[in-house]
Scaffold this motif. Sequence first.
Motif, PDB file in Angstrom:
ATOM      1  N   VAL A   8      -0.369  -2.545  11.623  1.00 16.97           N
ATOM      2  CA  VAL A   8       1.210  -3.105  10.867  1.00 16.97           C
ATOM      3  C   VAL A   8       2.637  -2.290  10.805  1.00 16.97           C
ATOM      4  N   SER A   9       3.240  -2.549  11.845  1.00 16.48           N
ATOM      5  CA  SER A   9       4.248  -2.636  11.421  1.00 16.48           C
ATOM      6  C   SER A   9       4.751  -3.606  10.182  1.00 16.48           C
ATOM      7  N   ILE A  10       5.646  -3.229   8.561  1.00 17.13           N
ATOM      8  CA  ILE A  10       5.800  -4.338   7.825  1.00 17.13           C
ATOM      9  C   ILE A  10       7.458  -3.847   7.927  1.00 17.13           C
ATOM     10  N   ASP A  11       8.092  -5.331   7.408  1.00 17.69           N
ATOM     11  CA  ASP A  11       9.928  -4.676   7.355  1.00 17.69           C
ATOM     12  C   ASP A  11       9.241  -3.649   5.669  1.00 17.69           C
ATOM     13  N   GLU A  12      10.598  -3.061   5.764  1.00 18.80           N
ATOM     14  CA  GLU A  12      10.450  -2.212   4.657  1.00 18.80           C
ATOM     15  C   GLU A  12      10.666  -3.177   2.902  1.00 18.80           C
ATOM     16  N   SER A  13      11.713  -3.829   3.627  1.00 22.12           N
ATOM     17  CA  SER A  13      12.161  -4.878   2.320  1.00 22.12           C
ATOM     18  C   SER A  13      10.853  -5.223   1.481  1.00 22.12           C
ATOM     19  N   ILE A  14       9.793  -5.616   1.965  1.00 17.63           N
ATOM     20  CA  ILE A  14       8.980  -6.260   1.411  1.00 17.63           C
ATOM     21  C   ILE A  14       7.163  -5.613   1.652  1.00 17.63           C
ATOM     22  N   GLU A  15       7.815  -3.977   1.868  1.00 13.91           N
ATOM     23  CA  GLU A  15       6.460  -3.231   1.557  1.00 13.91           C
ATOM     24  C   GLU A  15       5.722  -2.903   0.887  1.00 13.91           C
ATOM     25  N   SER A  16       6.247  -2.929  -0.614  1.00 17.13           N
ATOM     26  CA  SER A  16       5.180  -2.531  -2.068  1.00 17.13           C
ATOM     27  C   SER A  16       4.862  -3.878  -2.014  1.00 17.13           C
ATOM     28  N   ILE A  17       5.764  -4.930  -1.516  1.00 23.59           N
ATOM     29  CA  ILE A  17       4.261  -6.219  -2.085  1.00 23.59           C
ATOM     30  C   ILE A  17       2.879  -6.697  -1.725  1.00 23.59           C
ATOM     31  N   TRP A  18       3.812  -5.868   0.250  1.00 16.93           N
ATOM     32  CA  TRP A  18       2.370  -6.046   0.753  1.00 16.93           C
ATOM     33  C   TRP A  18       1.266  -5.178   0.477  1.00 16.93           C
ATOM     34  N   LEU A  19       2.000  -4.169   0.414  1.00 18.58           N
ATOM     35  CA  LEU A  19       0.234  -3.296  -0.086  1.00 18.58           C
ATOM     36  C   LEU A  19       0.106  -3.456  -1.367  1.00 18.58           C
ATOM     37  N   ARG A  20       1.039  -3.982  -1.806  1.00 20.64           N
ATOM     38  CA  ARG A  20      -0.053  -4.204  -3.499  1.00 20.64           C
ATOM     39  C   ARG A  20      -1.538  -5.287  -2.820  1.00 20.64           C
ATOM     40  N   TRP A  21      -0.465  -6.410  -2.335  1.00 21.74           N
ATOM     41  CA  TRP A  21      -1.747  -7.600  -1.389  1.00 21.74           C
ATOM     42  C   TRP A  21      -2.540  -6.805  -0.630  1.00 21.74           C
ATOM     43  N   MET A  22      -2.716  -5.942   0.690  1.00 18.47           N
ATOM     44  CA  MET A  22      -3.403  -5.248   1.244  1.00 18.47           C
ATOM     45  C   MET A  22      -4.321  -4.703   0.638  1.00 18.47           C
ATOM     46  N   LYS A  23      -3.741  -4.197  -0.549  1.00 19.64           N
ATOM     47  CA  LYS A  23      -5.061  -3.133  -2.138  1.00 19.64           C
ATOM     48  C   LYS A  23      -5.981  -4.432  -2.922  1.00 19.64           C
ATOM     49  N   GLU A  24      -4.868  -5.359  -2.919  1.00 20.82           N
ATOM     50  CA  GLU A  24      -5.747  -6.189  -4.384  1.00 20.82           C
ATOM     51  C   GLU A  24      -6.431  -7.399  -3.836  1.00 20.82           C
ATOM     52  N   ASP A  25      -5.743  -8.137  -1.960  1.00 24.51           N
ATOM     53  CA  ASP A  25      -6.676  -9.219  -2.228  1.00 24.51           C
ATOM     54  C   ASP A  25      -7.519  -9.019  -0.487  1.00 24.51           C
ATOM     55  N   HIS A  26      -6.570  -8.632   0.170  1.00 25.05           N
ATOM     56  CA  HIS A  26      -6.621  -9.191   1.651  1.00 25.05           C
ATOM     57  C   HIS A  26      -7.424  -7.550   1.514  1.00 25.05           C
ATOM     58  N   ILE A  27      -8.020  -6.412   1.499  1.00 26.75           N
ATOM     59  CA  ILE A  27      -8.656  -5.342   2.212  1.00 26.75           C
ATOM     60  C   ILE A  27     -10.237  -6.025   1.242  1.00 26.75           C
ATOM     61  N   PRO A  28      -9.875  -6.570  -0.478  1.00 31.38           N
ATOM     62  CA  PRO A  28     -10.944  -6.609  -0.939  1.00 31.38           C
ATOM     63  C   PRO A  28     -12.362  -7.643  -0.265  1.00 31.38           C
ATOM     64  N   LYS A  29     -11.392  -8.404   0.675  1.00 34.25           N
ATOM     65  CA  LYS A  29     -11.645 -10.238   1.147  1.00 34.25           C
ATOM     66  C   LYS A  29     -12.670  -9.067   2.544  1.00 34.25           C
ATOM     67  N   VAL A  30     -12.000  -8.741   2.859  1.00 38.49           N
ATOM     68  CA  VAL A  30     -13.134  -8.174   4.793  1.00 38.49           C
ATOM     69  C   VAL A  30     -14.043  -7.218   4.045  1.00 38.49           C
ATOM     70  N   MET A  31     -13.693  -6.532   2.801  1.00 40.28           N
ATOM     71  CA  MET A  31     -14.937  -5.179   2.205  1.00 40.28           C
ATOM     72  C   MET A  31     -15.615  -6.281   2.343  1.00 40.28           C
ATOM     73  N   GLU A  32     -15.660  -7.848   1.624  1.00 38.93           N
ATOM     74  CA  GLU A  32     -16.473  -8.330   0.782  1.00 38.93           C
ATOM     75  C   GLU A  32     -17.538  -9.162   2.041  1.00 38.93           C
ATOM     76  N   THR A  33     -16.992  -9.460   3.191  1.00 37.22           N
ATOM     77  CA  THR A  33     -17.932  -9.739   4.020  1.00 37.22           C
ATOM     78  C   THR A  33     -19.068  -8.962   4.717  1.00 37.22           C
ATOM     79  N   GLY A  34     -19.215  -7.597   3.701  1.00 34.88           N
ATOM     80  CA  GLY A  34     -20.275  -6.835   4.095  1.00 34.88           C
ATOM     81  C   GLY A  34     -20.457  -5.916   5.346  1.00 34.88           C
TER      82      GLY A  34
END
Length: 101
Positions: A8-34
Amino acid sequence: MILYNVTVSIDESIESIWLRWMKEDHIPKVMETGLFVERKIFKLLSHEQEGAITYAIQYFANSINHINEYQEKHAEALQSEHTEKFKDKFVAFRTMLEHVD
């Protein structure tokens, strides 16, 4: 072992927001699929596109069947959520790699 890699290439203006969301929301949902046994996040050190930061999110599965199941049952909803939240601020592509020793 099969690697499902999302680059993923993310606009640098929202990098920290995106990274936090990925770590706290998106990636955990992917991993919860088992369907994945491990995940890793890498930040690319070489920049090809000015104004964007590129990450590789790596999900490891025991078989291609697990990745196929993920794509059939979960990927569309999770990818849509990402697209809706970060519309016009990212570019992504996915690859699958098989571990050979």
